[in-house]
Design an enzyme around this catalytic site. Structure first.
Site, PDB file in Angstrom:
ATOM      1  N   ASP A 142       2.217 -62.296  -0.786  1.00  0.00           N
ATOM      2  CA  ASP A 142       2.269 -63.724  -0.493  1.00  0.00           C
ATOM      3  C   ASP A 142       0.937 -64.220   0.068  1.00  0.00           C
ATOM      4  O   ASP A 142       0.223 -63.486   0.751  1.00  0.00           O
ATOM      5  CB  ASP A 142       3.366 -64.025   0.531  1.00  0.00           C
ATOM      6  CG  ASP A 142       4.762 -63.888  -0.044  1.00  0.00           C
ATOM      7  OD1 ASP A 142       4.883 -63.770  -1.275  1.00  0.00           O
ATOM      8  OD2 ASP A 142       5.724 -63.893   0.751  1.00  0.00           O
ATOM      9  N   LYS A 143       0.638 -65.466  -0.210  1.00  0.00           N
ATOM     10  CA  LYS A 143      -0.603 -66.074   0.256  1.00  0.00           C
ATOM     11  C   LYS A 143      -0.808 -65.884   1.757  1.00  0.00           C
ATOM     12  O   LYS A 143      -1.913 -65.562   2.206  1.00  0.00           O
ATOM     13  CB  LYS A 143      -0.592 -67.575  -0.077  1.00  0.00           C
ATOM     14  CG  LYS A 143      -1.777 -68.358   0.449  1.00  0.00           C
ATOM     15  CD  LYS A 143      -1.652 -69.828   0.105  1.00  0.00           C
ATOM     16  CE  LYS A 143      -2.792 -70.639   0.706  1.00  0.00           C
ATOM     17  NZ  LYS A 143      -2.665 -72.088   0.396  1.00  0.00           N
TER      18      LYS A 143
END
Length: 303
Positions: A142-143
């Site tokens: 995830d970012k």
């Protein structure tokens, strides 16, 4: 401007996205999907998916779309500055002929998408590290999750590593600081996680082994080893048991809504796998903000 097309017998049982490209031009799949989701392309006045099979006599409508204009618009790729390239090169843990391993920072995507421009693939495509090759993303992170991330240098290695991840032969360990006191010190979470794709409800089985490293009445430091690799798996499972991760604005329990941390306290701590009988183990040290919160919350951990 609305245009209508009637499907002839030569296109019977053809996928809608293929018909669009054959009839209206070599349109990017992302534009096809976006047009279908927004209702700018319909079949018999109804929204359908790109995989929908059309039949002879079906009517396909397009609403206010200038495909030629969209095709002519060049997709602007993210152009990293020399400083950004250097900053990410400094995060490399290992660099060999087939792949690199880095300690990814929170706040950066692993590859480009509709909502994200700044990403690791574009950054390293401009790096000297990939001077004679190109970067291949082989797994997801995830970012806003920090920690161990692998980028392959060639197609063969990318295919191999992707297969290892898919076959669950890459063993990952995550660390998280979550709200509240997790009741059981160790065990396994088995969940039916729900997500939606093109309006369709999808239920996926998710499994995670966990161990609480330290805890108090306010928070817990937990180690997690996912067996499956579902989207947002760890974040969703902690949310489900009532112990959402600090800094998670998407999956957070209402009783912990105040005092949200700026960073997501989820870190990909370690990855282990084997290639040709050789064992690889990579560990990513905790970011400073993660260590600071551990200290602030009076939790114990030896990094």
């Amino acid at each position: 401007m609305i245009k209508s097309y009637v499907v002839d017998e030569t296109c019977n049982d053809m996928r809608l996205d293929r018909w669009i490209r054959n009839k209206l031009g070599n349109i990017p799949q992302s534009l096809v999907e976006k047009s279908l989701r927004s209702g700018k392309i319909k079949v018999n006045k109804k929204k359908v998916k790109s995989s929908f099979k059309i039949k002879t006599g079906f009517e396909i409508q397009t609403f206010n779309i200038n495909f030629k204009e969209n095709i002519l618009q060049k997709k602007i790729k993210y152009q990293p500055t020399d400083q950004v390239i250097k900053e990410n090169e400094n995060l490399i843990i290992d660099d060999n002929e087939n792949f690199i391993v880095l300690n990814k920072k929170s706040g950066i995507s692993v590859q480009g998408g509709t909502k994200s421009k700044k990403n690791l693939v574009d950054i390293f495509s401009k790096s000297e590290v990939f001077k004679n090759s190109k970067p291949y993303s082989v797994h997801r992170l995830d970012k806003d999750t920090s920690g161990v991330f692998i980028i392959a240098k060639n197609r063969e290695t990318a295919q191999l590593l992707t297969s290892l991840f898919r076959l669950r032969k890459v063993h990952k360990t995550y660390l998280a600081i979550c709200n509240g006191e997790i009741e059981s010190d160790k065990g396994e979470w088995i969940s039916d996680l729900i997500r939606y794709e093109n309006g369709k409800k999808i239920i996926e089985k998710a499994r995670t082994l966990y161990k609480v490293i330290d805890k108090n009445s306010l928070c817990s430091l937990v180690e997690m080893k996912p067996i499956t690799g579902r989207k947002h798996q760890l974040r969703k499972q902690l949310y489900e048991i009532g112990n959402s991760i600090f800094g998670d604005t998407k999956y957070r329990n209402t009783e912990f809504a105040k005092g949200i941390n700026k960073e997501l306290m989820l870190h990909s701590y370690q990855i282990k796998f084997m290639i040709n009988e050789k064992k690889y183990t990579y560990t990513a040290l905790l970011p400073d903000y993660f260590k600071k919160l551990i200290k602030t919350k009076r939790l114990k951990f030896s990094n």
